[in-house]
Each structure stands twice: as C-alpha cells, then as structure tokens.
Design an enzyme around this catalytic site. Sequence first.
Site, PDB file in Angstrom:
ATOM      1  N   HIS A 112      -4.527   4.779   6.317  1.00  0.00           N
ATOM      2  CA  HIS A 112      -3.342   4.339   5.572  1.00  0.00           C
ATOM      3  C   HIS A 112      -2.060   4.925   6.158  1.00  0.00           C
ATOM      4  O   HIS A 112      -2.058   6.005   6.743  1.00  0.00           O
ATOM      5  CB  HIS A 112      -3.461   4.761   4.111  1.00  0.00           C
ATOM      6  CG  HIS A 112      -4.575   4.070   3.385  1.00  0.00           C
ATOM      7  ND1 HIS A 112      -4.399   2.862   2.752  1.00  0.00           N
ATOM      8  CD2 HIS A 112      -5.876   4.402   3.218  1.00  0.00           C
ATOM      9  CE1 HIS A 112      -5.550   2.486   2.199  1.00  0.00           C
ATOM     10  NE2 HIS A 112      -6.464   3.401   2.472  1.00  0.00           N
ATOM     11  N   ASP A 129       0.855  -1.184   0.000  1.00  0.00           N
ATOM     12  CA  ASP A 129       0.000   0.000   0.000  1.00  0.00           C
ATOM     13  C   ASP A 129       0.903   1.250   0.000  1.00  0.00           C
ATOM     14  O   ASP A 129       1.878   1.301   0.745  1.00  0.00           O
ATOM     15  CB  ASP A 129      -0.822  -0.053   1.307  1.00  0.00           C
ATOM     16  CG  ASP A 129      -1.679   1.182   1.594  1.00  0.00           C
ATOM     17  OD1 ASP A 129      -1.780   2.074   0.728  1.00  0.00           O
ATOM     18  OD2 ASP A 129      -2.275   1.228   2.691  1.00  0.00           O
TER      19      ASP A 129
END
Lengths: 559, 559
Positions: free
Chosen positions: B371, B197
Amino acid sequence: MTGEALRISPLGGVGEVGKNSTLVELGEDMIIVDAGVKFPETELHGVDLVVCDYTYVAERIDRLLGIVFTHGHEDHIGGLPYLIMQIDPHDPIPIYGTPLTLGLISVKLKEHGMLGRVIQIAIREGQRARLGPFDVEPVAVNHSIPDAVGLVIRTPAGVLFHTGDFKFDPTPVQGRTTDNERLRQLGDEGVLVLLSDCVRVEQPGWTASEAGVREALEQLIGAAPGRVLVTTFASNIGRLCEVVRSAHKLGRKTGVVGRSMEENLRVARELGFLQIPDGSLVELRELNDLPPDKIVLLSTGSQGEPTSVMSRIARGDHPLVKIQPDDTVIFSASPVPGNEESVARSIDNLFRRGARVIYQMIDPRVHVSGHASREELRHLLDLVRPRYLVPLHGEHRMLWLLRELAVESGIPRENVFLTEIGDVVAFSAEGAQREEPIQSGSVLVDGLTIGEVTNVVLRDRRRLAADGVLFVSVTLDRETGELLSGPDFVSRGFLQVDSEETDGLFEEARERVAAALEGDTARQPDVSYLVGKVRDTLNSLVYERTRRRPMILPLVTEV
Amino acid sequence: MTGEALRISPLGGVGEVGKNSTLVELGEDMIIVDAGVKFPETELHGVDLVVCDYTYVAERIDRLLGIVFTHGHEDHIGGLPYLIMQIDPHDPIPIYGTPLTLGLISVKLKEHGMLGRVIQIAIREGQRARLGPFDVEPVAVNHSIPDAVGLVIRTPAGVLFHTGDFKFDPTPVQGRTTDNERLRQLGDEGVLVLLSDCVRVEQPGWTASEAGVREALEQLIGAAPGRVLVTTFASNIGRLCEVVRSAHKLGRKTGVVGRSMEENLRVARELGFLQIPDGSLVELRELNDLPPDKIVLLSTGSQGEPTSVMSRIARGDHPLVKIQPDDTVIFSASPVPGNEESVARSIDNLFRRGARVIYQMIDPRVHVSGHASREELRHLLDLVRPRYLVPLHGEHRMLWLLRELAVESGIPRENVFLTEIGDVVAFSAEGAQREEPIQSGSVLVDGLTIGEVTNVVLRDRRRLAADGVLFVSVTLDRETGELLSGPDFVSRGFLQVDSEETDGLFEEARERVAAALEGDTARQPDVSYLVGKVRDTLNSLVYERTRRRPMILPLVTEV
C-alpha cells in the site's frame, strides 16, 4: 562442581516478557532478585495475573536471606504479595530496594494487608548491603522510572552483575543516567556472570533519549489550542513527572485521572522525585473552572484497556470528562504486543469525537522505550566484559539475539546460557555448567485464590468461547428406566436463544435423544452409558445441522 | 439534488480494515466495486468470517448491473459467495475483473458450487466496459498481487476514480507499475470524486520497492548454509513468484506447503504470471532427495495462525517438515495488527528448535507493504486533482489523516467526506451532500449459516470465556413440590473438575439450594420463580467463595 558455585535460576523473565524474578544461590544460601507479575495474554481467558511458582523457595524458606528489588515496576515487584502467600513465613522477610522502589512496594503490600510480613531495608547506589555471603551494591541505571538500579552481587564464587531494566540515555531528563564509569570499574574488577535485560535487542542503534520526549511534549502542549489530554503508562513515573513539569512551565495546571497514576505520582512526590510548586497539580473538579488552554489532563488507558479512563473518554462514557472541540490527545506510549487492536480502537474513537490525536506512529517523538537497544547492549558488554552471560527479560528470540551480539563482542558462544524458566546454571572460577532444573513455572491468579486455573480449565474456556455450550437434562424412572421428563435443553453462546431455528433444532434433538434412549431404558443400563449416548446423538445432530461444535453436557437424573 | 447525482456508499472498507465493498448508484442503476471478506478479531469468539450486509442491494436486485473487482485479494473478493447467498438472484450476476482476479474468484466460487451463479467478463487496462450508464476503464496499479487495477467510472454525473489497493513502486519486480501517465491524464480530464486507499497513510515517505525485497531474498537464500523456509501471505502472489524465481536463479528447487498457497500459485502460473522452467517447483516428497542447500520451502503461516504449516513446524508437529540444523527461516511478511503475539510465538519456537530466523524487525528488507505511504498518497492527489475525496480502506484515524493530507494539497476540507459503513454521499456538478444512510453493517459467518451469531451470543461467549459455566439441575415432584433429585452440578471452565475444592463447594451449594427450595416447595410456586431462586443462591455463594462469576444456568424439572 563443588558447593561453592554460584547458582542462577530464572523463575521468570525468560521465554516471555513479564514477571521477572531470579533466584541466586550459593551453597545453602539464597536470595531472590525481583518478584514480578505478568498481565496475561488474551488467550488466558479470565486469568487476572500470572506470577512465578515459588514452590522451590517455599520448601527451603529458612535459607532465603532476602529479596532485592531493582526498581518499582509491576513486572518486578507485583508478585511480592503472591510470593508472600506462597512461602507463608514464620518471620518477616527482609526486602531491599531504593526509596522509591520500597515506597511503591509499600503501597502494594498495604493493599494486601501484608506490610507486617516484610522488613524493609533501603539501599542506595554506592552503599553496600550484606546478605550472608552476598555483598550487594546497587549501581544507578536509567529507566522509565526513577531510582532504578542494577545490582553488583559479590560472592566468594565470583562477582555477578544484574542489570535490572535499563537504557543508557546520555541526556536523561530526571537528572540521572546509567553509571558508565562504575560499570567500567566493575569490568576492571572482573565480572564472572552478567545477567542482562535484552528486551529491546531487536531494535537497531541506541534508544532515543527522554530529552526528545520532553521537547516534543513541550512543543505539542505549547501549540495546542485547547485542552491537552495525555495518556501514558501509570508506571512510567519519569514520564508522569515530565508531563506535570511541562504543563507547569507552559502555564497549565494538571489534573490526574486514574487511581494507579494518582497513587504513583503521590509516592514519587512524597519522596522528592517530582519537584513542582504547590498548585501545579489540581483536582479534576478544579480544572472545570479553568479555560481549556490552561488544562492538561493526565490519565491511564495508553494500552486501550477497556475499563481505563482514556478508553471510557474515547467511548464517550466517562462521567466527568467529555471530548470537546479543540481537544488534543497525546498517546505518550507505544502499544505493548497484544494491545495493538485496543489502542487503535481508542484512537479511532477519539478522532470520531473530534479530538486531534497524536500517537507514536504519526509522531515518533512522543514516546521512547526505557530499555537499551542493540548498540547499547553492545556498549554494556564492552564495559562489563563478563566471563559468562545469561540474557534475561526477553522472549527466546531476544535471548538468542543477545547471544549473537555477545559472540560478536568476543564472548565465547558456550559461555552464554540461554535459559528457560527453572533452568539452573552453576558458575565458579573453574567453569560453568547446567544443573537439574528446579520446580518452577507460571501460577495463574484468578479471583481470590491462586494456582487453580489449570490448563484443563483454560482449554474448556477456549472451547466455550469458540462455540458455546449446550446443556441437556434427562430424567428417568430409576425402576423402569422410563423417560419421565426431558430431554430439556439450555444453551449459551451457541445459537440465538429462543430463535425459530434454535427451537426447531431442539425439537429435533428431543426426538432423536428420546429415540436413542428408547431401546436402552428397558435394559436399565448405567448412567454413564446413557450420558455417552445422549452426547453422541447430540454431537452428530448439532454438527450436521450447524457445523458447530458447542460443548455438550448431558445430565441424566434418576428419580 | 436531482436523480442524476452519483451516490457512493461504502458497505465495507471504512471504520475497519477488511471486507472492502463500495456501492455506486446513479438514479435507478447500481454497481458494486469489490465484495470482500474480513477475518474476525480475536474478540469475535468463534466467528469464522465477517461479510457485508447486502440487504439494501438484495431488495433492489433488478437494479444491480454488475460487480466490478479491482484485484484478487480475499478482502476484496472473498465475500462474493456470501453476497450471492444473500441476493439469491434469478439470473446470474455479471462480474468484471482482470484475468487473474477472475481466476482467483473462480476457485472460490467453485468451492461453493456457485460457478453458474455469475457471468464472468474479463476487463483489461486501456479497454472499457459499459454497465448501463457506467463506463468502466481499468487503470494498471501496482500492488502485492499481479493484475491489480484502479477503476475510472465515467457517468453522466461526472467521473469517479476508485484506486483499489495500490502503491506506486517505481521499480516493480513483476514488470508493471502504477500508471502515472494515465492518472495525470485523468486529472486533466477532470475527476469529480476520488475514492482512495489510505491504509498506510500513517507511514511517512514512500513505501519501499519490491526490488529491495527481491535483492534481500536473493542474498539471504544465497548465503544460507542449509535449507531455506520462507513464509509469507498466501495472497501475496507477487512475493510467491519472487521466491520461486530467486530459488531457481540460485540453483534451488522450491516446494510449496499449504493449500491456499499451492492453489494461488497454480492459478498465477496457468495465467502466465509466473514464468519459470518446469522442474523449479517440485513436490514436497521430491525435496527429501535433494541436499539441504538446494531446497527452498515456501509455506503459509506468516501470521502465526495456529493450524498453519509454519506454526506446526515451529511447534514440531508437522508430519513431513522438521527443523534441521542449519535451517534458515524467513518471515517475508509483517504481522497484521492483532497477530503480533502469535507471530512472536512462532518465531520463538523456531529459534528454540535451532533454526536461524530472519524477520522484519531484525531485517526490515524482507517485507514491504503493498500500500501507498503518506507521500505517495500526496503524489496521487497531485496527479488526480479530484474535486471531492472519499478515503477508503482505512480505520477512522486513517480517513482523518488522508483528509489532512488532502487539505494540505489544496482540496477544501468540506470536499472530503469521512464516512462510516452505510453512509451515502451524493455527488454531481452542482455539489455534494450526505443523504440518508442505507441498511448496512457486518454479517458474522460461523459454521454453515450466516448472520445468526448475534451480539447476545457473542456476549455470552465472552462471559463463558472469562469465568466458565455452572449448570445446576433440580428435579421436583409436580404434585407435592418435593425435591426428588439434585441439585446436581456440572461445570466447565470454572474450577478444576473433580478437585477437592470443587467437590467441597458443590457440597455446600447442594445444601444451600436445598434449604432455599425447602420453604417454597410446599407452596408450589412456578418454575421460573424457582429458577431465579436457585440462581441467586448460587451466585452469591460462588462469588463469596471464589470471587468468580461463572454463568449459572439452573434447570428445574418437574416429574
């Protein structure tokens, strides 16, 4: 309240950012401050520009003493040609502005063939201009364009101060900051109403200085191994000048690509706002003869506008400029709300082509706003100490937040007026009150003419965009009602034309429509009944088969 | 390279954020990690969803050993029904996920009547699942949804680690953080390829902890004089749980409005992820019996989606919920790129109706991302120390920036692979190399069917949206070529229908088209020639008179 009250009416600049324009009236006399234009949101399909509705002014044109401009940005001057169209005056309109502002307005009016429709009167800070009962004094403010001013408007009913667009910037690079001292004196003199920019009130603290941007640009350009491409707003004339100056200082030459940018730089230079040696600015083709590390390329496209220079470079389809290894691209701008996706796409494409891209998110120094942040607005309130406040140049939440700030600064809540476009607030020594709103609103400009993109047209465009259109034509015998031809179909934006699926659907639709008409034709019902019947039949079939709702337009012809 | 290489292919999740899906192959065996869906950008007119093109998999369906999911967010699971449609298997597909992930997938498959098309296998951190040569071990990660995992995939060719979506969050509110220790052990074991990610790599530092959000929510709800309305992502199940928990702690009851949110909370609660006393969650109608300061209302609409609950409340057209004095509205979310305008409009409207609105820009504590930011990604690289890196879940600039970070962390630049959708990179102990890309891309879902909103249809929708459409119908005698009827016009999204100007234009167009056909009809030219002639005639007249270019669609009928 008597006829001597000062009446303020935002014709733009509240409830949305853009197309700033304020009507100021005293008895029978009126002036307008700024006449801006707004670039439409994406959902205003096909609309080119949004301007203010000046009907109220047009119907009272004999009472308009002049239009005064605070600075030369599109959202403050761009509506002037449309204002002129709407008010269709017998005599030229007096317009007031500082030299750069008038210079930029002249370019615009010239394009529209309207230079003769105005009389230009230059104003400068420290000097006063008299427009009937309005005594107008410009006050120097710092903004992202040189020669910006706020306006002190003294009237028999009291003193008004309109900030224009501003920030304080204690270390300005263009050598001029907001005139703190004059604002303090103004506060001492006593201000009845303050009209203030509040578009950055959501930002805490003070807006960073352009000095930081200058430093960052010099450092980034100095460290770049090859060419440097810089994109910013064409209207940020201060920034344009800084880029050219920094490049020159570092031994690079600057080429400018993009008509609006070239034009703005030309005007700024002619009026002495950009002092650089001859030869610092060169034509694009001359750049090709220089080594990459001697080149700066300044271009439009900081908002990812599809037809702009930088977007074309990013897509690889600019005829003259191709990304080379070791190119550095600097986005010296932040995306205006609504442009985030297109800017991101440009940046991605530039990375893909091998450029190193520097943008605000990864290096916050490359751009600062031209507007005052929260603590600066508090500072403004402390200097000016107005009795009444009308927040301007902000969406509703920003007007609301400036009111909170004003209340914290000691202004009574009821002395702050949150307005919508067309609201009227009357101020005098005795008090303030709302009056009947005047005709106002947004006029949408599309193509040649103005004002005729109505909500109905826009609603239709939105529907066409979502599911496309299906046109069906049927020809009947006028005498017998017999189906002579059709139904024939034409569709766009619905299903893939000429696909097997579409052909199948149309075949089925043909049978259904023919069957639906069968029973009726004998009785020769009227055309609008048949149109409705065709539409209903198709609507249900199409939805059943595709779960889509294209706009269905039947045309029944009798021959 | 031999057949034993591990081949990685992003079918989604690079070059754009959304619809994450990665194909992992070893020789003849393949697994898929995640099968997400993407909500389209505004310029994909009328498209409902974007999913991955699984043609490559469908054509080799016997080789697919299973689909493994990292967590239950739409952009990781939402594409599964469309994947199932595309691969049309004879046997059910094995799918692997943690209990909450499978719970959310089940809801989705049930809606599509597809529960029987899969075999569900629950996996948990610390346990291993074997799919042919792939030994899969979930590792706990922290994200904005509980029960999220990264995946260690051990194969004869080497070890792969796929992070899923994650941040480290050292003080998680849901009691589970990313398993630092396991990641470090993994680094010691030796990781051939890390798939990571990188969607927040542009953000400096570490992403703030949810603990700060919990504190802010408790403080804001505690201080609110009346009702509190909270909107967030329906998918942010962690946040939903926190709101309900905070409300309960402060003596308020929570009502949930919005189907997706209710459903997600129900699943989370059933599986034990939300432990609250009975009665903390109440039906909307029960809320009306409570005093305002005992009420929290949790709703969808944090992105300003026009049909969502919060947008309807903001517009004043929600049947059950109206803004009252003393209401506090908290936007516990940030706008996803592209939604800034619609979110701003909702906030403005809520302020207009008298609510106090708290949103991230004026109180940054009310939302944090799920995130990892830049320094966290650096920390990840330091823990896992992979030989190769493939950045995932990012637009191209983010992949690029994660590569820079990896190079700083000591990974050779050539060991980082920036990919586009469909690229194939083969990894083994001997090295890594790119192979031929496989068929891949985006499949657009509109209405019932998938895949048939082609670029042509989209281009037409864009044109329809910009200038509208003008149909013209002409009926000719098949024998003589004589004009029997028309030209008749129907337009939408062009000029105002039935206006004087439109009628005038159509009148003129009627004469021009009739005149243009006059000369030709005698010679009985073919229909396509006449269609072209009608179109050309109208194109120039319409542009001349209006400077617009509606799509002109002539239909010539012979009877």
